[in-house]
Design a protein around this motif. Structure first.
Motif, PDB file in Angstrom:
ATOM      1  N   THR A 143       0.655   5.249   0.433  1.00 46.56           N
ATOM      2  CA  THR A 143      -0.203   6.296   0.995  1.00 46.56           C
ATOM      3  C   THR A 143       0.383   7.664   0.655  1.00 46.56           C
ATOM      4  O   THR A 143       1.557   7.929   0.936  1.00 46.56           O
TER       5      THR A 143
ATOM      6  N   ASN B 123      -4.901   6.117  -0.518  1.00 48.92           N
ATOM      7  CA  ASN B 123      -4.185   4.848  -0.589  1.00 48.92           C
ATOM      8  C   ASN B 123      -4.266   4.259  -1.997  1.00 48.92           C
ATOM      9  O   ASN B 123      -5.322   4.310  -2.648  1.00 48.92           O
TER      10      ASN B 123
ATOM     11  N   ARG C  79       0.834  -1.208   0.000  1.00 56.26           N
ATOM     12  CA  ARG C  79       0.000   0.000   0.000  1.00 56.26           C
ATOM     13  C   ARG C  79       0.864   1.251   0.000  1.00 56.26           C
ATOM     14  O   ARG C  79       1.750   1.412   0.838  1.00 56.26           O
TER      15      ARG C  79
ATOM     16  N   SER D 215      -5.544  11.984   3.010  1.00 57.49           N
ATOM     17  CA  SER D 215      -4.678  10.863   2.643  1.00 57.49           C
ATOM     18  C   SER D 215      -5.387   9.953   1.645  1.00 57.49           C
ATOM     19  O   SER D 215      -6.605   9.744   1.731  1.00 57.49           O
TER      20      SER D 215
END
Length: 320
Positions: free
Chosen positions: A201, A256, A199, A254
């Motif tokens: 971010t 992802n 992932r 944010s």
């Protein structure tokens, strides 16, 4: 006696012909010295010098082609102390502001003074020349096959007008170059990569001193668009909310993205700040990614994220 006179005459004739040939060979050809600045044998380099490049440009208005002849470079840095040839350089050529497309030289092995002698062709109209810049980015391929940026050269094409014949150019490499003469503002970005979760971010933080036209009624309505690119193709796009009433908006959102560890070298993130209700009203952008996409501070930020996995790495970037 006649034989001696005949031999003496033959020797004199031979000397005359040899002398005449030497004069002919020694005659200075002005064409050979038109570009003696290319030789640069007595050039002086400052202590922090990272290289000098010689190139030739020629534009053909009838076919709308810009020819770039990359001749050579000198005094590129050696990656090993005590060695003068620990450099395997190659060059990528861009027509800014388009950084997605480029042309590339062959890699020259074990030399800090490479001779390229390669010619590249860009298709571009005469009108577009006024808004474009030729950018050369020099790379060094180290022992681990990593591509390290050496420096850049930026040539504003409008400054080279009028285009009459060939233009000879000699420039020193710079560690950072900017196409925009004015400051567009800055943007705070935080990157984090979790290899266990695969992932990536991206956190868009605050912006400051964003520059837009004063006559816009919506000049203080900003939004950030985040595009994930893989192999130069945009695979996913996300947006922040709109922040109004200030030229220094705080987004703090944010996002992802799913990215496999072996895809990091072919991945980039482009964050674009827009103003107003239309997404094509661009204030500026920042592109973060591997050596394929980024350079300077943007590349350093990405490399720090890769090296410090699962940590949040924050940095301010200047919009371009």
């Amino acid at each position: 006696m006649q034989m001696k006179l005949r031999l003496r005459k033959i020797r004199n004739d031979t000397r005359w012909r040899m002398h005449g040939a030497a004069c002919s060979l020694g005659t200075i050809n002005p064409e050979l010295y038109k570009t003696d600045e290319l030789e640069g044998e007595y050039d002086q380099y400052p202590d922090d010098h990272i290289g000098r490049v010689w190139l030739q440009l020629e534009y053909f208005s009838d076919s709308e082609k810009l020819l770039v002849n990359l001749i050579k470079a000198k005094n590129l840095p050696s990656r090993l102390i005590g060695s003068i040839n620990a450099c395997d350089p190659y060059v990528r050529l861009y027509l800014m502001p388009d950084e997605r497309r480029y042309l590339q030289t062959k890699t020259r092995r074990k030399t800090c003074n490479p001779r390229f002698d390669e010619t590249f062709c860009f298709q571009i109209t005469a009108k577009e020349l006024e808004d474009r810049a030729l950018k050369l980015t020099f790379y060094d391929v180290d022992r681990d096959k990593k591509h390290q940026v050496i420096g850049h050269v930026l040539c504003l094409l409008k400054d080279l007008a009028p285009w009459e014949g060939k233009r000879m150019i000699r420039r020193d490499l710079e560690r950072e170059v900017s196409l925009s003469p004015r400051q567009l503002g800055q943007l705070e970005l935080t990157l984090c990569y979790n290899d266990n979760l695969e992932r990536l971010t991206v956190t868009v933080g605050a912006a400051r001193q964003l520059k837009v036209e004063d006559d816009r009624s919506d000049k203080n309505e900003f939004q950030a668009r985040i595009a994930l690119m893989q192999q130069t193709k945009v695979t996913k796009t996300k947006k922040t909310g709109v922040v109004k009433g200030t030229d220094s908006p705080s987004f703090y959102e944010s996002f992802n993205f799913k990215v496999a560890p072996d895809a990091l070298d072919t991945t980039a993130v482009c964050v674009t700040v827009t103003v107003g209700k239309k997404s094509d009203n661009v204030v500026g952008r920042v592109q973060l990614g591997s050596f394929m996409f980024s350079r300077g501070k943007a590349l350093e930020h990405w490399d720090q994220m890769v090296a410090r996995k699962r940590e949040h790495v924050k940095q301010w970037h200047t919009l371009s």
